[in-house]
Motif scaffolding. Structure first.
Motif, PDB file in Angstrom:
ATOM      1  N   GLU A   1      81.548 -18.086  27.893  1.00 16.10           N
ATOM      2  CA  GLU A   1      82.928 -17.659  27.682  1.00 16.10           C
ATOM      3  C   GLU A   1      83.119 -16.142  27.825  1.00 16.10           C
ATOM      4  OE1 GLU A   1      84.884 -18.724  24.014  1.00 16.10           O
ATOM      5  OE2 GLU A   1      86.857 -18.339  24.914  1.00 16.10           O
TER       6      GLU A   1
ATOM      7  N   TYR B   1      82.029 -19.596  34.576  1.00 16.01           N
ATOM      8  CA  TYR B   1      82.440 -20.325  33.380  1.00 16.01           C
ATOM      9  C   TYR B   1      83.722 -21.126  33.631  1.00 16.01           C
ATOM     10  CZ  TYR B   1      83.964 -21.288  28.631  1.00 16.01           C
ATOM     11  OH  TYR B   1      84.399 -21.920  27.497  1.00 16.01           O
TER      12      TYR B   1
ATOM     13  N   CYS C   1      84.163 -25.133  33.268  1.00 15.45           N
ATOM     14  CA  CYS C   1      85.169 -25.780  32.411  1.00 15.45           C
ATOM     15  C   CYS C   1      85.952 -26.808  33.222  1.00 15.45           C
ATOM     16  CB  CYS C   1      86.146 -24.747  31.844  1.00 15.45           C
ATOM     17  SG  CYS C   1      85.436 -23.780  30.527  1.00 15.45           S
ATOM     18  N   ASN C   2      86.301 -26.452  34.453  1.00 17.87           N
ATOM     19  CA  ASN C   2      87.077 -27.360  35.299  1.00 17.87           C
ATOM     20  C   ASN C   2      86.302 -28.645  35.547  1.00 17.87           C
ATOM     21  OD1 ASN C   2      87.715 -28.395  38.224  1.00 17.87           O
ATOM     22  ND2 ASN C   2      89.560 -27.367  37.514  1.00 17.87           N
TER      23      ASN C   2
ATOM     24  N   GLU D   1      83.817 -29.904  33.847  1.00 19.13           N
ATOM     25  CA  GLU D   1      83.577 -30.682  32.622  1.00 19.13           C
ATOM     26  C   GLU D   1      84.878 -31.169  31.980  1.00 19.13           C
ATOM     27  OE1 GLU D   1      81.022 -27.958  30.350  1.00 19.13           O
ATOM     28  OE2 GLU D   1      79.367 -29.333  30.830  1.00 19.13           O
TER      29      GLU D   1
ATOM     30  N   ARG E   1      86.998 -29.367  30.501  1.00 22.16           N
ATOM     31  CA  ARG E   1      87.157 -28.666  29.221  1.00 22.16           C
ATOM     32  C   ARG E   1      88.316 -27.682  29.250  1.00 22.16           C
ATOM     33  NH1 ARG E   1      82.530 -25.441  27.334  1.00 22.16           N
ATOM     34  NH2 ARG E   1      81.145 -26.254  28.926  1.00 22.16           N
ATOM     35  N   ASP E   2      88.875 -27.418  28.082  1.00 22.08           N
ATOM     36  CA  ASP E   2      89.963 -26.469  27.918  1.00 22.08           C
ATOM     37  C   ASP E   2      89.431 -25.045  28.125  1.00 22.08           C
ATOM     38  OD1 ASP E   2      92.804 -26.330  26.918  1.00 22.08           O
ATOM     39  OD2 ASP E   2      91.845 -24.902  25.566  1.00 22.08           O
ATOM     40  N   TYR E   3      90.209 -24.205  28.825  1.00 23.53           N
ATOM     41  CA  TYR E   3      89.823 -22.812  29.059  1.00 23.53           C
ATOM     42  C   TYR E   3      90.790 -21.935  28.274  1.00 23.53           C
ATOM     43  CZ  TYR E   3      88.612 -18.586  31.743  1.00 23.53           C
ATOM     44  OH  TYR E   3      88.208 -17.324  32.127  1.00 23.53           O
TER      45      TYR E   3
ATOM     46  N   GLN F   1      93.336 -27.379  35.962  1.00 20.86           N
ATOM     47  CA  GLN F   1      92.655 -26.839  34.787  1.00 20.86           C
ATOM     48  C   GLN F   1      93.525 -26.956  33.536  1.00 20.86           C
ATOM     49  OE1 GLN F   1      89.433 -25.652  34.580  1.00 20.86           O
ATOM     50  NE2 GLN F   1      89.891 -25.678  32.394  1.00 20.86           N
TER      51      GLN F   1
ATOM     52  N   TYR G   1      94.342 -25.510  29.966  1.00 21.73           N
ATOM     53  CA  TYR G   1      94.070 -24.235  29.293  1.00 21.73           C
ATOM     54  C   TYR G   1      95.000 -23.985  28.120  1.00 21.73           C
ATOM     55  CZ  TYR G   1      97.927 -22.019  31.963  1.00 21.73           C
ATOM     56  OH  TYR G   1      99.142 -21.685  32.509  1.00 21.73           O
TER      57      TYR G   1
END
Ligand SMILES: NC(=O)c1ccc[n+]([C@@H]2O[C@H](COP(=O)([O-])OP(=O)(O)OC[C@H]3O[C@@H](n4cnc5c(N)ncnc54)[C@H](O)[C@@H]3O)[C@@H](O)[C@H]2O)c1
Length: 220
Positions: free
Chosen positions: A87, A94, A98-99, A101, A103-105, A168, A170
């Motif tokens: 992060e 990173y 995140c994209n 996986e 996951r939230d960015y 993404q 976020y």
């Protein structure tokens, strides 16, 4: 290896204009980005940035005082497929991770329009090799992807989506990181004039593609 953090938060004093997806320099003097002549003084650096500035000056001093071939490379965002971004370090690596996986960015301030220039590790190594072949004394270069390879966080989301097909997720955090650059990209003209055979060979989409491919492999 020095860093653009030696300039502290002084680049934030350059007048900016707000574009739909990024901040951009409005002062024509910075059309090509930040040059090596930019002040490293009278600004907030972080302890990391200040320690790098101290080392940067020492390296220059060994060049000037003892006539040694020394070089400070003030890196922008150096990255590539082997980068293990987290992060707080390695923004593009990173972000792509995140994209992939899902996951939230977290975007910290500046509306997500903060700009960074990105350079592939092969282009970094190629410049080092050129310097090794034709060394100079006490030189300093801003080593980054330059304007061409610059993007904001919002633009990086979009570029990544165009490659992975995933939008993404976020969260926006109003508070920016302390001393974070609003817009930073390297002026590559000095590097190119001293080493005319060197240039950026990997475009931003190519870099993101390689990072994405590498993360998919590494994450299984
Ligand atoms: N990546 C960036 O965006 C960026 C930007 C500006 C400056 N820099 C600078 O570039 C340099 C390299 O950064 P990076 O992002 O490639 O980091 P990295 O963590 O990917 O690489 C650092 C390398 O140094 C090696 N290393 C660590 N301690 C060592 C030691 N005591 N002796 C020998 N080797 C050691 C590690 O094994 C690793 O291979 C650093 O000085 C960093 O501050 C990086």
């Amino acid at each position: 290896m020095s860093t653009n953090k030696v300039y502290g938060d002084a680049p934030n004093s350059i007048p900016l204009k707000e574009l739909p997806s990024r901040w951009e320099y409005s002062d024509p003097a910075f059309q090509e980005g930040i040059s090596e002549e930019f002040t490293i003084d009278h600004s907030k650096h972080s302890l990391f940035g200040a320690s790098k500035a101290a080392a940067d000056l020492m390296v220059q001093e060994y060049g000037r005082y003892f006539g040694m071939a020394t070089c400070c490379l003030r890196g922008g965002c150096l990255t590539g497929p082997q980068h293990s971004g987290v992060e707080l370090h390695g923004f593009l690596s990173y972000l792509v991770k995140c994209n992939i996986e899902g996951r939230d960015y977290k975007v910290y301030g500046y509306k997500g329009k903060q700009v960074r220039d990105n350079i592939h590790s092969e282009d970094v190594a190629a410049f080092m090799y050129q310097f090794y072949l034709n060394p100079q004394c006490a030189e300093v270069y801003n080593l980054g992807g330059g304007k061409e390879n610059s993007c904001s966080i919002l633009e990086a989301f979009e570029l990544t989506r165009s490659i992975t097909g995933v939008s993404q997720r976020y969260t926006y955090v109003e508070q920016n990181r302390i001393g974070d650059h609003i817009c930073y990209y390297s002026d590559l003209r000095k590097m190119k004039s001293h080493y005319p055979t060197w240039s950026i060979t990997k475009s931003l989409p190519q870099i993101i593609e390689e990072i994405s491919h590498a993360w998919k492999k590494r994450l299984g």
